[in-house]
Design a protein around this motif. Structure first.
Motif, PDB file in Angstrom:
ATOM      1  N   PHE A   6       0.899  -1.264   0.329  1.00  0.00           N
ATOM      2  CA  PHE A   6       0.159  -0.437   0.085  1.00  0.00           C
ATOM      3  C   PHE A   6       0.746   1.564  -0.326  1.00  0.00           C
ATOM      4  CE2 PHE A   6      -2.378   2.885   2.538  1.00  0.00           C
ATOM      5  CZ  PHE A   6      -2.977   3.484   1.384  1.00  0.00           C
ATOM      6  N   VAL A   7       1.625   1.302   1.389  1.00  0.00           N
ATOM      7  CA  VAL A   7       2.432   2.568   0.932  1.00  0.00           C
ATOM      8  C   VAL A   7       3.709   2.596   0.045  1.00  0.00           C
ATOM      9  CG1 VAL A   7       4.884   3.627   2.440  1.00  0.00           C
ATOM     10  CG2 VAL A   7       2.469   2.821   3.428  1.00  0.00           C
ATOM     11  N   VAL A   8       4.631   1.779  -0.159  1.00  0.00           N
ATOM     12  CA  VAL A   8       5.163   1.914  -1.484  1.00  0.00           C
ATOM     13  C   VAL A   8       4.486   2.049  -3.127  1.00  0.00           C
ATOM     14  CG1 VAL A   8       6.735   0.511  -3.228  1.00  0.00           C
ATOM     15  CG2 VAL A   8       6.743   0.351  -0.635  1.00  0.00           C
ATOM     16  N   GLY A   9       3.419   1.327  -3.301  1.00  0.00           N
ATOM     17  CA  GLY A   9       2.744   1.845  -4.062  1.00  0.00           C
ATOM     18  C   GLY A   9       1.639   2.851  -4.559  1.00  0.00           C
ATOM     19  N   LYS A  48      -7.745  11.135   5.741  1.00  0.00           N
ATOM     20  CA  LYS A  48      -8.077  10.483   6.798  1.00  0.00           C
ATOM     21  C   LYS A  48      -7.806   8.814   6.055  1.00  0.00           C
ATOM     22  CE  LYS A  48     -12.717   9.813   9.274  1.00  0.00           C
ATOM     23  NZ  LYS A  48     -13.496  10.082   9.818  1.00  0.00           N
ATOM     24  N   ASP A  49      -8.752   8.584   5.448  1.00  0.00           N
ATOM     25  CA  ASP A  49      -9.108   6.569   4.740  1.00  0.00           C
ATOM     26  C   ASP A  49      -7.141   6.356   4.273  1.00  0.00           C
ATOM     27  OD1 ASP A  49     -11.683   7.294   4.816  1.00  0.00           O
ATOM     28  OD2 ASP A  49     -12.104   7.915   2.990  1.00  0.00           O
ATOM     29  N   THR A  50      -6.824   7.642   3.887  1.00  0.00           N
ATOM     30  CA  THR A  50      -4.968   6.511   3.763  1.00  0.00           C
ATOM     31  C   THR A  50      -4.575   6.318   4.896  1.00  0.00           C
ATOM     32  OG1 THR A  50      -4.993   8.009   1.602  1.00  0.00           O
ATOM     33  CG2 THR A  50      -3.328   7.172   2.323  1.00  0.00           C
ATOM     34  N   LEU A  51      -4.777   7.259   5.781  1.00  0.00           N
ATOM     35  CA  LEU A  51      -4.032   7.252   7.515  1.00  0.00           C
ATOM     36  C   LEU A  51      -4.604   5.800   7.899  1.00  0.00           C
ATOM     37  CD1 LEU A  51      -2.487   7.865   9.677  1.00  0.00           C
ATOM     38  CD2 LEU A  51      -4.249   8.720  10.328  1.00  0.00           C
ATOM     39  N   LEU A  79      -2.306   2.345   9.209  1.00  0.00           N
ATOM     40  CA  LEU A  79      -3.253   1.558  10.125  1.00  0.00           C
ATOM     41  C   LEU A  79      -3.523   0.713  10.538  1.00  0.00           C
ATOM     42  CD1 LEU A  79      -3.895   4.919  12.042  1.00  0.00           C
ATOM     43  CD2 LEU A  79      -1.959   3.853  12.140  1.00  0.00           C
ATOM     44  N   LYS A  80      -4.335   0.318   9.767  1.00  0.00           N
ATOM     45  CA  LYS A  80      -5.314  -1.224   9.674  1.00  0.00           C
ATOM     46  C   LYS A  80      -3.934  -2.418   9.105  1.00  0.00           C
ATOM     47  CE  LYS A  80      -8.188  -3.573   6.750  1.00  0.00           C
ATOM     48  NZ  LYS A  80      -8.799  -2.960   4.801  1.00  0.00           N
ATOM     49  N   HIS A  81      -3.191  -1.720   8.067  1.00  0.00           N
ATOM     50  CA  HIS A  81      -2.408  -2.800   7.332  1.00  0.00           C
ATOM     51  C   HIS A  81      -0.913  -3.227   8.702  1.00  0.00           C
ATOM     52  CE1 HIS A  81      -4.602  -3.026   3.534  1.00  0.00           C
ATOM     53  NE2 HIS A  81      -3.520  -2.315   3.192  1.00  0.00           N
ATOM     54  N   LEU A  82      -1.107  -2.425   9.142  1.00  0.00           N
ATOM     55  CA  LEU A  82       0.375  -2.293  10.446  1.00  0.00           C
ATOM     56  C   LEU A  82      -0.828  -2.968  11.725  1.00  0.00           C
ATOM     57  CD1 LEU A  82       1.644   0.722  10.315  1.00  0.00           C
ATOM     58  CD2 LEU A  82       2.597  -0.799  10.175  1.00  0.00           C
ATOM     59  N   GLY A  83      -1.621  -3.154  11.585  1.00  0.00           N
ATOM     60  CA  GLY A  83      -2.348  -4.329  12.515  1.00  0.00           C
ATOM     61  C   GLY A  83      -3.405  -3.010  13.688  1.00  0.00           C
ATOM     62  N   PHE A  84      -3.556  -2.487  13.569  1.00  0.00           N
ATOM     63  CA  PHE A  84      -4.186  -1.589  14.475  1.00  0.00           C
ATOM     64  C   PHE A  84      -4.680  -1.072  13.848  1.00  0.00           C
ATOM     65  CE2 PHE A  84      -0.113  -0.644  15.705  1.00  0.00           C
ATOM     66  CZ  PHE A  84       0.307  -0.636  16.971  1.00  0.00           C
TER      67      PHE A  84
END
Lengths: 77, 156
Positions: free
Chosen positions: A7-10, B4-7, B11-16
């Protein structure tokens, strides 16, 4: 963690279709090999490495929270 | 995708799993994160939060410079630090007023200095100056009695 990197790199690069993130297990540590198009490498690294540094730190936070060990390798072929 | 949605995605991808509230702050967008385990998102001296903020801004400004800069907070952590710093600046200004001495606040980054300057900008008696510190991006702030604009009358 892979989804985070994708997600971030993309989101940072101009050519998201060229992004690949490949997990490799090495002695209990997951090494994520990240590849981007050569023109995009600078965007992922950032000024004085600040962007890749932030990516690594945040990945550590996520990994620690879920009890994993992992690192990121930006591979430039 | 908006800020907001990007954040929330990051966070979701980091498990939060987090909820995020939006608020305008000066010319910036303030996003306050509420999450369990939020101490991890602050990190030592707010380091993790700074890196999250940096990365989010990099993503949002890619190809669009007109998007307002995002400032992140976690459960009001930064707001509290901001209020503490402003309070300390006002207390120091009072000391300068009472004693007439020049006083100095410790080396601070641009964001912190702005808080101090803002807190004292309407003080008619105190002026603030940033002074470079060798070998650092940080600067100290000097507080001193404002030089009065009253013209000096020639002795006669």
């Amino acid at each position: 963690m892979q989804a985070f990197l994708e997600f971030v790199v993309g989101s940072l690069v101009d050519e998201p279709l060229e992004v690949s993130v490949k997990p490799i297990e090495r002695r209990g540590v997951t090494v994520y090999e990240v590849r981007v198009s050569p023109e995009d490498a600078g965007k992922v690294i950032g000024r004085r490495g600040s962007t890749i540094q932030a990516i690594r730190s945040l990945l550590q936070i996520g990994a620690t929270k879920s009890g994993q060990r992992c690192t990121v390798d930006l591979v430039e072929d | 995708m908006n800020a907001k949605d990007t954040l929330i995605q990051m966070l979701k991808h980091l498990g939060f799993s987090a909820t995020v509230t939006e608020q305008d702050y000066d010319d910036m967008l303030l996003l306050d994160i509420q999450a369990e385990d939020s101490g991890r998102l602050i990190g030592r001296q707010g380091q993790a939060l700074s890196e999250l903020q940096y990365l989010l801004n990099r993503i949002l400004h890619k190809g669009d410079d007109t998007v307002p800069r995002v400032m992140l907070d976690v459960g009001g952590y930064r707001r509290e630090a901001r209020e503490q710093l402003a309070k300390r600046a006002l207390e120091m200004a009072d000391k300068v007023r009472r004693h007439g001495d020049v006083m100095e606040l410790e080396p601070m980054n641009a964001y912190e200095r702005r808080i101090v300057h803002q807190a004292l900008k309407n003080d008619a008696e105190i002026e603030t100056h940033s002074v470079e510190v060798d070998g650092s991006d940080k600067k100290v702030i000097l507080l001193r009695p404002r030089r009065t604009a009253v013209p000096v009358r020639s002795p006669n």
